[in-house]
Design an enzyme around this catalytic site. Structure first.
Site, short mmCIF file in Angstrom:
data_model
loop_
_atom_site.label_atom_id
_atom_site.label_comp_id
_atom_site.label_asym_id
_atom_site.label_seq_id
_atom_site.Cartn_x
_atom_site.Cartn_y
_atom_site.Cartn_z
N ASP A 141 0.82 -1.21 0.00
CA ASP A 141 0.00 0.00 0.00
C ASP A 141 0.86 1.27 0.00
OD1 ASP A 141 -2.45 1.35 0.10
OD2 ASP A 141 -3.26 0.02 1.63
N ASP A 192 -10.18 3.47 -3.56
CA ASP A 192 -10.88 2.29 -3.05
C ASP A 192 -12.30 2.17 -3.58
OD1 ASP A 192 -8.58 2.08 -1.63
OD2 ASP A 192 -9.54 1.88 0.33
C1 GAL Z 1 -6.13 1.27 1.27
C2 GAL Z 1 -6.20 0.25 0.16
C3 GAL Z 1 -7.28 -0.74 0.51
C4 GAL Z 1 -6.94 -1.41 1.83
C5 GAL Z 1 -6.74 -0.35 2.92
C6 GAL Z 1 -6.22 -0.96 4.21
O1 GAL Z 1 -5.14 2.18 0.98
O2 GAL Z 1 -6.46 0.88 -1.06
O3 GAL Z 1 -7.43 -1.70 -0.52
O4 GAL Z 1 -5.79 -2.18 1.68
O5 GAL Z 1 -5.81 0.63 2.49
O6 GAL Z 1 -6.03 0.00 5.21
#
Ligand code: GAL
Length: 373
Positions: free
Chosen positions: A126, A183
């Site tokens: 991430d 997301d």
């Molecule tokens: C976001 C990511 C999500 C999930 C989340 C977890 O940045 O895009 O898919 O992994 O973090 O905190």
């Protein structure tokens, strides 16, 4: 890890967020087999954020949360492997993960060795809490090289949400797939926004490094971590069809232990998965347009087949027109398309312009071959 087809699996985030455990992961692995998802091609079981304690140990290693995973991560990895499935975990390029847990900034080689010792096959990486002034692309290069150095073959799944024009450099850093959008939420507007934002970027996706347009919401029905209104079955059908047509990795996001039959059938739809997993990994392109309401897409497949999709992104009924000129079948060339609707099984020949009238959010997908007309 180099992979010749878009990866298929399940990820904990969309439904469970922080609420993850050894029991959930083991039951999910069991359900992937019992519900026929493994036989359909889904193979990765991936834990997302929130798996560790909030601090590293005195040696500097990330520590698995013993309450969530009482037997440790290796135990879980071994269990998943014993089922013939692959195991994925999560870290982040910043100093903390998005949920505030320790992450791999300037600990890349150490953490990659830890992940390899656990026995992971997949790492989602991430992009939260990256120190100001960092070079984002280079942070992905570093972790990719750390994984290669770790001694285990691990698929590197980058997740920087499309920042820094990711599509232009991500293949060069060794990633096997890369998130190119923010997301997803469990509603149709989110599906539409993601789909439309990716149309111009699809040509960057191909064998070995796939544009991941985020985890699936099929079957969530407004339950779980990314719930935001929910979807109808028609919405989910269009969502899954677009993800298949675009050749995205397919990471199931619902609770597959309790998935209903409609969603399970959709996730296992042989024709859609055949399109998604086509060995030539060619790009879908627009071949019909109805302003902002709907689009038609065409895609060359192996074995002289083609996929054709009509999508109505609008809330109300709309008609979407295939212009054969836009796929190269010029008027008078003597050839059209013999098509089969992958949902109804209906077969017919398209000889010239073809219109599909679709209810709001609905879609149709056809497998086609050229035919003399
Ligand atoms: C976001 C990511 C999500 C999930 C989340 C977890 O940045 O895009 O898919 O992994 O973090 O905190």
């Amino acid at each position: 890890m180099f992979t010749k087809k878009p990866p298929l699996g399940w990820n904990s985030w969309n439904t469970f967020g922080n609420d993850i455990s050894e029991e959930l992961l083991m039951q999910t692995a069991d359900a992937m087999i019992e519900k026929g998802l493994k036989d359909a091609g889904y193979e990765y079981v991936v834990i997302d954020d929130c798996w560790s304690l909030l601090e590293r140990d005195e040696n500097g290693d990330i520590v698995t949360d013993p309450q969530k995973f009482p037997h440790g991560m290796k135990y879980l990895a071994d269990y998943i492997h014993s089922k013939g499935l692959k195991f994925g975990m999560y870290s982040c390029a910043g100093v903390k993960t998005c949920a505030g847990y320790p992450s791999s900034y300037h600990n890349e080689f150490r953490d990659a060795k830890l992940f390899a010792s656990i026995g992971i096959d997949f790492l989602k990486y991430d992009f939260c809490n990256v120190p100001a002034g960092s070079n984002g692309p280079l942070l992905y290069h570093t972790m990719s090289m750390a994984l290669k150095e770790s001694g285990r073959d691990i698929l590197f799944s980058a997740c920087n949400w499309g920042a820094d024009h990711v599509e232009t450099w991500i293949r060069s850093c060794g990633a096997g797939m890369y998130r190119s959008t923010g997301d997803i939420n469990d509603n149709f507007a989110s599906v539409r926004d993601i789909a439309l934002s990716q149309v111009d970027k699809l040509a960057y996706s191909g064998i070995g490094c796939y544009n991941d347009i985020d985890m699936l919401i099929v079957g969530m029905y407004n339950r779980g971590n990314v719930r935001n209104g929910g979807c109808t079955d028609v919405d989910y059908k269009t969502h899954f069809s677009v993800w298949c047509m675009f050749g995205s990795p397919l990471m199931i996001g619902c609770d597959i232990r309790n998935v209903n039959d409609v969603s399970l059938d959709l996730l296992k739809n042989k024709d859609l998965l055949r399109i998604n997993q086509d060995e030539e990994c060619r790009t879908a392109f627009v071949c019909g347009d109805n302003g902002n309401k709907g689009l038609a897409f065409f895609r060359h497949l192996s074995d002289n087949e083609y996929a054709l999709m009509f999508v109505n992104f609008a809330d109300e009924e709309a008609e979407i027109t295939l212009d054969p000129d836009k796929i190269g079948l010029w008027n008078g060339c003597g050839y059209g398309l013999s098509v089969r609707d992958v949902f109804s099984g209906d077969k017919f020949v398209i000889a010239g312009e073809h219109k599909e009238k679709l209810a709001g959010h609905d879609s149709k997908v056809f497998l086609c071959r050229t035919t003399a007309i």
